[in-house]
Design a protein around this motif. Structure first.
Motif, short mmCIF file in Angstrom:
data_model
loop_
_atom_site.label_atom_id
_atom_site.label_comp_id
_atom_site.label_asym_id
_atom_site.label_seq_id
_atom_site.Cartn_x
_atom_site.Cartn_y
_atom_site.Cartn_z
N ALA A 1 -4.67 48.65 9.57
CA ALA A 1 -4.53 47.72 8.44
C ALA A 1 -5.14 48.29 7.16
CB ALA A 1 -5.18 46.39 8.79
N ARG A 2 -6.21 49.09 7.29
CA ARG A 2 -6.86 49.67 6.11
C ARG A 2 -6.25 50.98 5.66
NH1 ARG A 2 -12.69 50.11 7.91
NH2 ARG A 2 -11.81 49.59 9.92
N GLY B 1 -11.03 48.92 17.59
CA GLY B 1 -10.88 48.78 16.15
C GLY B 1 -9.58 49.37 15.64
N LEU B 2 -8.57 49.45 16.53
CA LEU B 2 -7.30 50.09 16.19
C LEU B 2 -6.57 49.35 15.08
CD1 LEU B 2 -5.58 52.49 17.06
CD2 LEU B 2 -4.47 51.01 18.70
N TRP B 3 -6.45 48.03 15.21
CA TRP B 3 -5.75 47.26 14.18
C TRP B 3 -6.49 47.33 12.85
CZ3 TRP B 3 -1.48 45.82 12.38
CH2 TRP B 3 -1.40 44.86 11.38
N VAL C 1 1.63 48.06 23.06
CA VAL C 1 1.21 48.27 21.66
C VAL C 1 0.81 46.94 21.01
CG1 VAL C 1 2.01 49.01 19.38
CG2 VAL C 1 2.50 50.40 21.38
N SER C 2 1.59 45.90 21.29
CA SER C 2 1.23 44.58 20.74
C SER C 2 -0.12 44.12 21.27
CB SER C 2 2.30 43.55 21.11
OG SER C 2 3.54 43.91 20.58
N GLY C 3 -0.37 44.33 22.55
CA GLY C 3 -1.66 43.95 23.13
C GLY C 3 -2.81 44.73 22.54
N LEU C 4 -2.61 46.04 22.36
CA LEU C 4 -3.66 46.86 21.75
C LEU C 4 -3.99 46.40 20.34
CD1 LEU C 4 -2.68 50.47 22.87
CD2 LEU C 4 -4.75 49.23 23.48
N LEU C 5 -2.96 46.07 19.60
CA LEU C 5 -3.18 45.64 18.22
C LEU C 5 -3.73 44.21 18.16
CD1 LEU C 5 -0.03 47.15 16.51
CD2 LEU C 5 -2.35 48.05 16.53
N TYR C 6 -3.25 43.34 19.02
CA TYR C 6 -3.70 41.94 19.00
C TYR C 6 -5.18 41.84 19.33
CZ TYR C 6 -4.06 37.01 20.19
OH TYR C 6 -4.45 35.70 20.25
N LEU D 1 2.43 52.02 8.11
CA LEU D 1 3.59 52.21 8.97
C LEU D 1 3.57 53.55 9.69
CD1 LEU D 1 6.51 50.66 6.91
CD2 LEU D 1 5.31 49.71 8.88
N VAL D 2 2.96 54.55 9.10
CA VAL D 2 2.93 55.88 9.72
C VAL D 2 2.11 55.88 11.01
CG1 VAL D 2 2.26 58.29 9.40
CG2 VAL D 2 3.37 57.06 7.53
N PRO D 3 0.84 55.43 11.01
CA PRO D 3 0.11 55.42 12.28
C PRO D 3 0.70 54.44 13.29
CG PRO D 3 -1.23 54.47 10.54
CD PRO D 3 -0.01 55.03 9.90
N LEU D 4 1.26 53.34 12.82
CA LEU D 4 1.88 52.37 13.71
C LEU D 4 3.10 52.99 14.40
CD1 LEU D 4 1.61 49.48 14.69
CD2 LEU D 4 3.10 48.78 12.82
N ALA D 5 3.92 53.70 13.63
CA ALA D 5 5.10 54.36 14.20
C ALA D 5 4.69 55.47 15.18
CB ALA D 5 5.97 54.94 13.09
N MET D 6 3.66 56.23 14.84
CA MET D 6 3.20 57.28 15.74
C MET D 6 2.67 56.70 17.04
SD MET D 6 1.37 59.91 13.10
CE MET D 6 0.82 61.01 14.37
#
Length: 120
Positions: free
Chosen positions: A52-53, A46-48, A36-41, A58-63
């Protein structure tokens, strides 16, 4: 002093199967955190940017995290269970006994099938 009977967490720690599952759950948790960290980093797809927008990020990040957590922890724990040695020394771990018990008949069956198909 009397020895108290083991309770709660002590019983769980002493159980080898639960200890195996806990260790492999931790491995799955670490892999999930890395994925997950790699996907976001690297902002894959355009996931991060999307998270971020979001109005409540927190909801999509937790899911995302818990979806990967369930998948990768299950894979790690399932692999550990399937790799456990069997009680039968002849059967490799994770293989059904029936397949190995009849392994000597496979060439004979294949030969009889090829004879039947050649006779047609």
């Amino acid at each position: 002093m009397t020895d108290a009977a083991p309770t709660g967490l002590t019983i769980l720690i002493r159980n080898p199967l639960l200890r195996l599952l806990a260790i492999n759950w931790l491995i799955g948790f670490c892999v999930t955190t890395l994925v997950v960290s790699g996907l976001l980093y690297w902002d894959a797809g355009g996931l991060w940017s999307l998270i971020a927008r979001a109005e409540a990020p927190l909801v999509p990040l937790a899911m995302l995290f818990f979806g990967f957590l369930i998948t990768l922890c299950s894979a790690a724990m399932g692999t550990a269970i399937m790799a456990m040695p069997s009680k039968d020394a002849e059967t490799p771990p994770g293989r059904p006994k029936k397949l190995w018990a009849n392994a000597h008949t496979v060439p004979a069956v294949a030969e009889s099938v090829s004879r039947r198909s050649a006779a047609r």
